[in-house]
Design a protein around this motif. Structure first.
Motif, PDB file in Angstrom:
ATOM      1  N   GLU A  57     -13.523   5.455 -10.562  1.00  0.00           N
ATOM      2  CA  GLU A  57     -14.686   5.367  -9.669  1.00  0.00           C
ATOM      3  C   GLU A  57     -14.246   5.340  -8.208  1.00  0.00           C
ATOM      4  O   GLU A  57     -14.276   4.324  -7.538  1.00  0.00           O
ATOM      5  CB  GLU A  57     -15.500   4.110 -10.007  1.00  0.00           C
ATOM      6  CG  GLU A  57     -16.215   4.193 -11.345  1.00  0.00           C
ATOM      7  CD  GLU A  57     -17.276   5.287 -11.391  1.00  0.00           C
ATOM      8  OE1 GLU A  57     -17.778   5.679 -10.322  1.00  0.00           O
ATOM      9  OE2 GLU A  57     -17.595   5.740 -12.489  1.00  0.00           O
ATOM     10  N   THR A  58     -13.831   6.469  -7.707  1.00  0.00           N
ATOM     11  CA  THR A  58     -13.491   6.570  -6.296  1.00  0.00           C
ATOM     12  C   THR A  58     -14.668   7.145  -5.534  1.00  0.00           C
ATOM     13  O   THR A  58     -15.402   7.972  -6.055  1.00  0.00           O
ATOM     14  CB  THR A  58     -12.267   7.472  -6.087  1.00  0.00           C
ATOM     15  OG1 THR A  58     -12.557   8.756  -6.618  1.00  0.00           O
ATOM     16  CG2 THR A  58     -11.043   6.906  -6.779  1.00  0.00           C
ATOM     17  N   GLU A  59     -14.852   6.714  -4.313  1.00  0.00           N
ATOM     18  CA  GLU A  59     -15.926   7.222  -3.472  1.00  0.00           C
ATOM     19  C   GLU A  59     -15.407   8.351  -2.594  1.00  0.00           C
ATOM     20  O   GLU A  59     -14.223   8.413  -2.266  1.00  0.00           O
ATOM     21  CB  GLU A  59     -16.490   6.093  -2.615  1.00  0.00           C
ATOM     22  CG  GLU A  59     -17.202   5.019  -3.422  1.00  0.00           C
ATOM     23  CD  GLU A  59     -18.372   5.570  -4.245  1.00  0.00           C
ATOM     24  OE1 GLU A  59     -19.081   6.464  -3.745  1.00  0.00           O
ATOM     25  OE2 GLU A  59     -18.557   5.119  -5.379  1.00  0.00           O
ATOM     26  N   ALA A  60     -16.301   9.246  -2.200  1.00  0.00           N
ATOM     27  CA  ALA A  60     -15.937  10.345  -1.317  1.00  0.00           C
ATOM     28  C   ALA A  60     -15.475   9.790   0.026  1.00  0.00           C
ATOM     29  O   ALA A  60     -15.983   8.779   0.526  1.00  0.00           O
ATOM     30  CB  ALA A  60     -17.125  11.275  -1.129  1.00  0.00           C
ATOM     31  N   ARG A  61     -14.490  10.472   0.612  1.00  0.00           N
ATOM     32  CA  ARG A  61     -13.998  10.069   1.923  1.00  0.00           C
ATOM     33  C   ARG A  61     -13.425  11.305   2.612  1.00  0.00           C
ATOM     34  O   ARG A  61     -13.162  12.319   1.970  1.00  0.00           O
ATOM     35  CB  ARG A  61     -12.929   8.976   1.809  1.00  0.00           C
ATOM     36  CG  ARG A  61     -11.647   9.397   1.110  1.00  0.00           C
ATOM     37  CD  ARG A  61     -10.803   8.182   0.747  1.00  0.00           C
ATOM     38  NE  ARG A  61      -9.442   8.530   0.360  1.00  0.00           N
ATOM     39  CZ  ARG A  61      -9.078   9.000  -0.823  1.00  0.00           C
ATOM     40  NH1 ARG A  61     -10.007   9.217  -1.745  1.00  0.00           N
ATOM     41  NH2 ARG A  61      -7.813   9.281  -1.083  1.00  0.00           N
ATOM     42  N   VAL A  62     -13.227  11.206   3.901  1.00  0.00           N
ATOM     43  CA  VAL A  62     -12.611  12.279   4.668  1.00  0.00           C
ATOM     44  C   VAL A  62     -11.289  11.760   5.208  1.00  0.00           C
ATOM     45  O   VAL A  62     -11.233  10.718   5.868  1.00  0.00           O
ATOM     46  CB  VAL A  62     -13.526  12.743   5.820  1.00  0.00           C
ATOM     47  CG1 VAL A  62     -12.809  13.786   6.676  1.00  0.00           C
ATOM     48  CG2 VAL A  62     -14.820  13.317   5.263  1.00  0.00           C
ATOM     49  N   VAL A  63     -10.212  12.466   4.899  1.00  0.00           N
ATOM     50  CA  VAL A  63      -8.875  12.069   5.326  1.00  0.00           C
ATOM     51  C   VAL A  63      -8.376  13.080   6.349  1.00  0.00           C
ATOM     52  O   VAL A  63      -8.041  14.217   6.000  1.00  0.00           O
ATOM     53  CB  VAL A  63      -7.908  11.992   4.125  1.00  0.00           C
ATOM     54  CG1 VAL A  63      -6.502  11.629   4.603  1.00  0.00           C
ATOM     55  CG2 VAL A  63      -8.410  10.994   3.093  1.00  0.00           C
ATOM     56  N   ASP A  64      -8.376  12.676   7.603  1.00  0.00           N
ATOM     57  CA  ASP A  64      -7.874  13.543   8.676  1.00  0.00           C
ATOM     58  C   ASP A  64      -8.502  14.934   8.627  1.00  0.00           C
ATOM     59  O   ASP A  64      -7.839  15.950   8.794  1.00  0.00           O
ATOM     60  CB  ASP A  64      -6.350  13.641   8.582  1.00  0.00           C
ATOM     61  CG  ASP A  64      -5.714  14.123   9.890  1.00  0.00           C
ATOM     62  OD1 ASP A  64      -6.415  14.103  10.925  1.00  0.00           O
ATOM     63  OD2 ASP A  64      -4.540  14.527   9.862  1.00  0.00           O
ATOM     64  N   GLY A  65      -9.808  14.963   8.360  1.00  0.00           N
ATOM     65  CA  GLY A  65     -10.540  16.216   8.353  1.00  0.00           C
ATOM     66  C   GLY A  65     -10.691  16.876   7.001  1.00  0.00           C
ATOM     67  O   GLY A  65     -11.426  17.860   6.870  1.00  0.00           O
ATOM     68  N   LEU A  66      -9.993  16.367   5.961  1.00  0.00           N
ATOM     69  CA  LEU A  66     -10.060  16.952   4.618  1.00  0.00           C
ATOM     70  C   LEU A  66     -10.970  16.108   3.734  1.00  0.00           C
ATOM     71  O   LEU A  66     -10.764  14.896   3.589  1.00  0.00           O
ATOM     72  CB  LEU A  66      -8.671  17.017   3.990  1.00  0.00           C
ATOM     73  CG  LEU A  66      -8.612  17.629   2.578  1.00  0.00           C
ATOM     74  CD1 LEU A  66      -8.925  19.124   2.622  1.00  0.00           C
ATOM     75  CD2 LEU A  66      -7.249  17.382   1.934  1.00  0.00           C
ATOM     76  N   LEU A  67     -11.973  16.757   3.123  1.00  0.00           N
ATOM     77  CA  LEU A  67     -12.875  16.043   2.231  1.00  0.00           C
ATOM     78  C   LEU A  67     -12.164  15.734   0.909  1.00  0.00           C
ATOM     79  O   LEU A  67     -11.660  16.634   0.239  1.00  0.00           O
ATOM     80  CB  LEU A  67     -14.126  16.878   1.951  1.00  0.00           C
ATOM     81  CG  LEU A  67     -15.100  16.302   0.910  1.00  0.00           C
ATOM     82  CD1 LEU A  67     -15.650  14.949   1.357  1.00  0.00           C
ATOM     83  CD2 LEU A  67     -16.236  17.285   0.633  1.00  0.00           C
TER      84      LEU A  67
END
Length: 393
Positions: free
Chosen positions: A147-157
């Motif tokens: 159960e991971t939530e969506a996130r943006v890492v340095d511009g990458l979804l």
């Protein structure tokens, strides 16, 4: 310096088309890929899938090698649970004997994934999970899903994760694996399979009692072995521990791509093959002259992903008209959201920028792109536009 760009092809059927049509399009695309400057041309291995014709990579790559001159050719990936190590080495040794030094032997663990899914299955798992037209998507909200939530890492979804475990445990999957395995056969774990493949390639294979076996063709073949993986699990760890190059699947499992490359690099030990980690990362792209045209060409993608995610198996790629007429439920849109949102769609500038973000965030040494469009000419043009933009030609 620009990292190399390569292609992954599933030899997809389109609505109303045949397997023969799809395979002839693959040969044509491979010729164009070589002209456009792509570094590698890989084909997938998919079985019992109505919409994909790349069921036998070695056979298909022999045909591709005959119509190209120098582009590297490979598998993305040979499923080690469906062939013995000897069978793999003989097939790929034959290819290398005819077209020396051109082949990448990409290896995966699909059969072992089902074994793991069954071992972790809840007792109440039943054949109702088989999926099909009109069925509830079997992969959605799976009880063993991370159960991971969506996130943006340095511009990458990095989207919310998705689990294939219910599909792997389904009655449909059981039928497929019955057809793919000899009765009572038990697939080797990935590390053991690779160990046997490497030993047979180096030759001879001995049993410790003075007996030896040699794979001909196969022994001494000039193959580059890759491992493909969709998470930070066994594939990433084995690739790293054996000092082999690793391909991570952002286009299949975008939620776990960072986990995969991090696990690989953490496990990496230098080998005779590699002194330091080597990572390739895949992406699904559609490129056209402008963003609007590209979005129009990409319209069927979500419907195609739905067929995969509901356990039906990939259907022939829908037409734009079929996709526009389909009435989506909210649940279905959630089912495919991670794949649709991480498909790179747009003009050459738009897609190249997103690919550069993927490269930067993952630290990829190479990128592997795959493209689906209903029309073959649009697909070829997508790869042409991207290569021109990427390499500045």
């Amino acid at each position: 310096m620009t990292v190399p760009l390569s292609i992954l092809d599933l030899a997809p059927l389109v609505a109303g088309g045949t397997a023969g049509d799809a395979l002839r399009r693959t040969l044509d695309l491979a010729r164009h890929a070589e002209q456009f400057g792509y570094h590698r041309y890989w084909v997938a291995e998919h079985h019992l899938t109505p919409g994909v014709a790349s069921s036998q990579p070695a056979l298909l790559l022999g045909q591709i090698a005959a119509v190209t001159d120098h582009i590297r050719l490979g598998s993305g990936a040979v499923q080690t649970g469906f062939l013995t190590p000897l069978g793999v080495v003989e097939q790929w040794g034959l290819l290398d004997a005819l077209y020396p030094g051109r082949f990448d032997l990409g290896l995966g663990r699909s059969a072992q994934r089902r074994k793991s899914a069954l071992a972790a299955a809840a007792p109440e798992a039943t054949s109702s999970q088989a999926g099909g037209a009109g069925a509830k998507p079997v992969g959605w909200a799976a009880p063993d899903e991370t159960e991971t939530e969506a996130r943006v890492v340095d511009g990458l979804l990095i989207p919310k994760s998705f689990s294939f475990a219910p599909i792997l445990r389904s009655a449909r999957s059981a039928l497929f694996f019955k057809l793919l395995h000899q009765p009572d056969a038990s697939p080797l774990d990935l590390d053991s399979a690779i160990a046997d493949i490497e030993t047979l390639l180096a030759g001879p294979y001995t049993d410790g009692e003075g007996n030896e076996a040699r794979a001909v063709p196969g022994e001494g073949a000039d193959l580059q072995i890759w491992v493909l993986g969709s998470s930070g699990g066994e594939s990433a760890r084995v690739a790293g521990a054996r000092g082999l190059p690793f391909a991570a699947n952002y286009h299949v499992s975008p939620a776990r791509v960072l986990e995969a490359v991090e696990a690989y690099r953490s496990a990496f030990r230098p080998s005779a093959t590699l002194a330091e980690p080597k990572v390739m990362v895949s992406a699904d792209v559609v490129v056209a002259e402008d963003d609007e045209t590209a979005r129009h060409l990409a319209t069927p993608y979500g419907l195609w992903v739905r067929s995969v995610r509901t356990g039906e198996g990939a259907v022939p790629y829908p037409s734009i008209e079929q996709a526009e007429a389909y009435e989506w439920t909210d649940e279905e849109r959630l089912l495919v959201a991670d794949r649709v949102e991480t498909q790179f769609v747009g003009s050459p500038d738009t897609v190249a920028e997103r690919l550069e973000t993927l490269r930067r965030v993952t630290g990829a040494d190479e990128l592997l792109v795959t493209t689906m469009t209903p029309g073959h000419a649009d697909r070829v043009r997508s790869f042409e536009l991207l290569a021109k933009q990427w390499y500045g030609r």
